[in-house]
Design a protein around this motif. Structure first.
Motif, PDB file in Angstrom:
ATOM      1  N   UNK A   1       1.355 -10.247  -1.221  1.00 62.96           N
ATOM      2  CA  UNK A   1       2.661 -10.154  -0.574  1.00 62.96           C
ATOM      3  C   UNK A   1       2.635  -9.130   0.562  1.00 62.96           C
ATOM      4  N   UNK A   2       1.990  -8.006   0.328  1.00 62.79           N
ATOM      5  CA  UNK A   2       1.869  -7.000   1.384  1.00 62.79           C
ATOM      6  C   UNK A   2       0.941  -7.470   2.506  1.00 62.79           C
TER       7      UNK A   2
ATOM      8  N   UNK B   1       0.128  -8.840   8.195  1.00 62.20           N
ATOM      9  CA  UNK B   1      -0.213  -9.737   9.294  1.00 62.20           C
ATOM     10  C   UNK B   1       1.015 -10.107  10.122  1.00 62.20           C
ATOM     11  N   UNK B   2       2.173 -10.207   9.507  1.00 64.27           N
ATOM     12  CA  UNK B   2       3.392 -10.484  10.246  1.00 64.27           C
ATOM     13  C   UNK B   2       3.632  -9.389  11.288  1.00 64.27           C
ATOM     14  N   UNK B   3       3.550  -8.152  10.879  1.00 64.76           N
ATOM     15  CA  UNK B   3       3.768  -7.036  11.807  1.00 64.76           C
ATOM     16  C   UNK B   3       2.622  -6.940  12.825  1.00 64.76           C
TER      17      UNK B   3
ATOM     18  N   UNK C   1       7.149 -15.453  -5.520  1.00 61.26           N
ATOM     19  CA  UNK C   1       6.463 -14.311  -6.122  1.00 61.26           C
ATOM     20  C   UNK C   1       6.846 -14.081  -7.577  1.00 61.26           C
ATOM     21  N   UNK C   2       7.360 -15.101  -8.242  1.00 63.09           N
ATOM     22  CA  UNK C   2       7.727 -14.970  -9.660  1.00 63.09           C
ATOM     23  C   UNK C   2       6.496 -15.038 -10.532  1.00 63.09           C
TER      24      UNK C   2
ATOM     25  N   UNK D   1       8.947 -14.615   6.446  1.00 65.44           N
ATOM     26  CA  UNK D   1       9.831 -15.405   5.574  1.00 65.44           C
ATOM     27  C   UNK D   1       9.184 -15.637   4.212  1.00 65.44           C
ATOM     28  N   UNK D   2       7.893 -15.945   4.214  1.00 64.82           N
ATOM     29  CA  UNK D   2       7.187 -16.175   2.945  1.00 64.82           C
ATOM     30  C   UNK D   2       7.172 -14.922   2.082  1.00 64.82           C
ATOM     31  N   UNK D   3       6.880 -13.772   2.678  1.00 61.57           N
ATOM     32  CA  UNK D   3       6.804 -12.563   1.878  1.00 61.57           C
ATOM     33  C   UNK D   3       8.181 -12.140   1.388  1.00 61.57           C
ATOM     34  N   UNK D   4       9.232 -12.586   2.079  1.00 62.08           N
ATOM     35  CA  UNK D   4      10.601 -12.263   1.670  1.00 62.08           C
ATOM     36  C   UNK D   4      11.146 -13.222   0.615  1.00 62.08           C
ATOM     37  N   UNK D   5      10.523 -14.379   0.456  1.00 60.23           N
ATOM     38  CA  UNK D   5      11.018 -15.406  -0.456  1.00 60.23           C
ATOM     39  C   UNK D   5      10.633 -15.091  -1.897  1.00 60.23           C
TER      40      UNK D   5
END
Length: 138
Positions: free
Chosen positions: A86-87, A92-94, A137-138, A129-133
């Motif tokens: 997730x991190x 990579x987003x940033x 991540x359940x 968006x993926x890391x925020x969803x």
């Protein structure tokens, strides 16, 4: 390796082929950058076919890396830049947002660099968006 699939109609063979191709693509990219593969931490690696594969790789020199591939630019970073998948997405987003901004503001940027910067921005937004969803991540 854990997987979240959005296409249940994909066969096991197609899934295995895609994963293998992403793994080979990632290793080739690392080799082109002087990093030689030793092993993969499958329990920490993830993929969401056909969009993204994230591998935690150990190189022959003992260093560990996160490698990302799929329907986005292949890239890698040291393991120390992100504690988990997730991190890695956040990293990579940033990283890609900054890289895109640098490309767009560089003097003499040609059309291919502008197009690549726009691709980086779109993929960076998708990664964020993926890391925020939370459902992923359940």
């Amino acid at each position: 390796m854990a997987e979240q699939s959005v296409s249940p109609e994909v066969s096991d063979e197609e899934r295995a082929k895609w994963v293998r191709e992403q793994f080979q693509k990632s290793n080739k990219f690392l080799a082109e950058h002087g990093v030689i593969f030793d092993s993969v931490a499958t329990e920490e690696s993830r993929y969401l076919m056909p969009y993204i594969a994230i591998w935690k790789i150990k190189a022959i020199d003992g260093k560990k890396y996160w490698v990302i591939s799929g329907d986005l630019p292949t890239d890698f970073t040291l393991e120390t830049n992100a504690k988990d998948v997730r991190e890695v997405l956040r990293y990579f987003s940033m990283h890609w947002q900054l890289k895109a901004e640098n490309l767009l503001h560089a003097g003499g940027t040609d059309e291919s660099q502008k197009a690549f910067a726009e691709l980086l921005i779109k993929r960076a937004e998708s990664l964020f968006s993926m890391q925020s969803a939370s459902e992923l991540w359940k």
